[in-house]
Write a protein that holds these residues in place. Sequence first.
Motif, PDB file in Angstrom:
ATOM      1  N   THR A 125       0.687  -1.180  -0.017  1.00  0.00           N
ATOM      2  CA  THR A 125       0.144  -0.045   0.033  1.00  0.00           C
ATOM      3  C   THR A 125       0.980   1.340  -0.086  1.00  0.00           C
ATOM      4  O   THR A 125       0.552   2.100  -0.714  1.00  0.00           O
ATOM      5  N   ARG A 126       1.969   1.352   0.777  1.00  0.00           N
ATOM      6  CA  ARG A 126       2.839   2.435   0.950  1.00  0.00           C
ATOM      7  C   ARG A 126       3.565   2.564  -0.445  1.00  0.00           C
ATOM      8  O   ARG A 126       3.814   3.893  -0.916  1.00  0.00           O
ATOM      9  N   SER A 129       1.270   3.860  -3.166  1.00  0.00           N
ATOM     10  CA  SER A 129       0.856   5.193  -2.993  1.00  0.00           C
ATOM     11  C   SER A 129       1.667   6.155  -3.506  1.00  0.00           C
ATOM     12  O   SER A 129       1.361   7.536  -3.629  1.00  0.00           O
ATOM     13  N   THR A 130       3.031   5.696  -3.965  1.00  0.00           N
ATOM     14  CA  THR A 130       4.180   6.789  -4.266  1.00  0.00           C
ATOM     15  C   THR A 130       4.064   6.889  -5.907  1.00  0.00           C
ATOM     16  O   THR A 130       4.777   7.602  -6.759  1.00  0.00           O
ATOM     17  N   PRO A 134      -1.879   3.024  -8.173  1.00  0.00           N
ATOM     18  CA  PRO A 134      -2.028   2.219  -7.193  1.00  0.00           C
ATOM     19  C   PRO A 134      -3.287   0.963  -7.156  1.00  0.00           C
ATOM     20  O   PRO A 134      -2.752  -0.147  -6.661  1.00  0.00           O
TER      21      PRO A 134
END
Length: 292
Positions: A125-126, A129-130, A134
């Motif tokens: 998820t992290r 997110s960049t 996603p």
Amino acid sequence: MTTIKSVAIVGAGQMGAGIAQTVATGGYVVKLFDAAGDRVPQALGAIAASLARQVGRGLMDQAAADATLSRISAAGSLAEAAKADLVIEAAVEDEVVKKAILADLVPHLGPETLLASNTSSISITRLASTTDRPERFIGLHFMKPAPVMKLVEIIRGIATSAGTYDTAVAFAESLGKTTTNSEDFPAFIVNRILVPMINEAIYTLYEGVGNVASIDKALKLGANHPMGPLELADFMGLDVVLAIMNVLYDGLADSKYRPCPLLVKYVEAGWLGRKSGRGFYDYSGDVPVPTR
């Protein structure tokens, strides 16, 4: 579902090379990229040697090995790698490094391109997110060595679409792999269970309960493990083991995941296992020798 015909691997270390070989053996055209210019030729050499061993063992004929190798080529730039239908990030297990690679990739990606990370512990998820997609981002965790190990752990981030997941499963299965689904929690399933066991084995050594040989013998013969936990740690890379323990410790805030001080010291000394020639075993001779 997206149709995958071409695949790019970003990161040409041991895992990246193994994934490239696995994907090319599955019939896909593969582009291999690494920011360190000498890594890709080294990886291609390692892949050729691995295929030759498979031919020697009767696991593959020479024509198939030649065809597999012909499907792998170097990408001259990250932009060239980004043209593939699926891009798999296989860099070092460091969130900062992975996010930087993903940020550099995004401007060059086509609208339908799928992104995957081979991370063994970091939040999908992290990482997702960049990026700008996603919903088209997923974890594809190949086990080491990728050409041999049958499992691919598939991890959905909170935004990963059902179509992306289905495509990832179909892709892994097309390589002859078996998949398992993990929720996006620190270290997923395999390393959530495996690496704390290794860390506990290192504590057992640290506290003098047994030496390297006795600990590995005990688990191989007493638990029917094919490799002892310290031998396995050296094979994985002690820096990787430490990185995963830190992800668990930071992500779950539970003292049972505290990395053993001896593991930290070995990594600080540059004793990373097989890849550095020394870890819990010394690999300088013909036969590995325990260092404690």
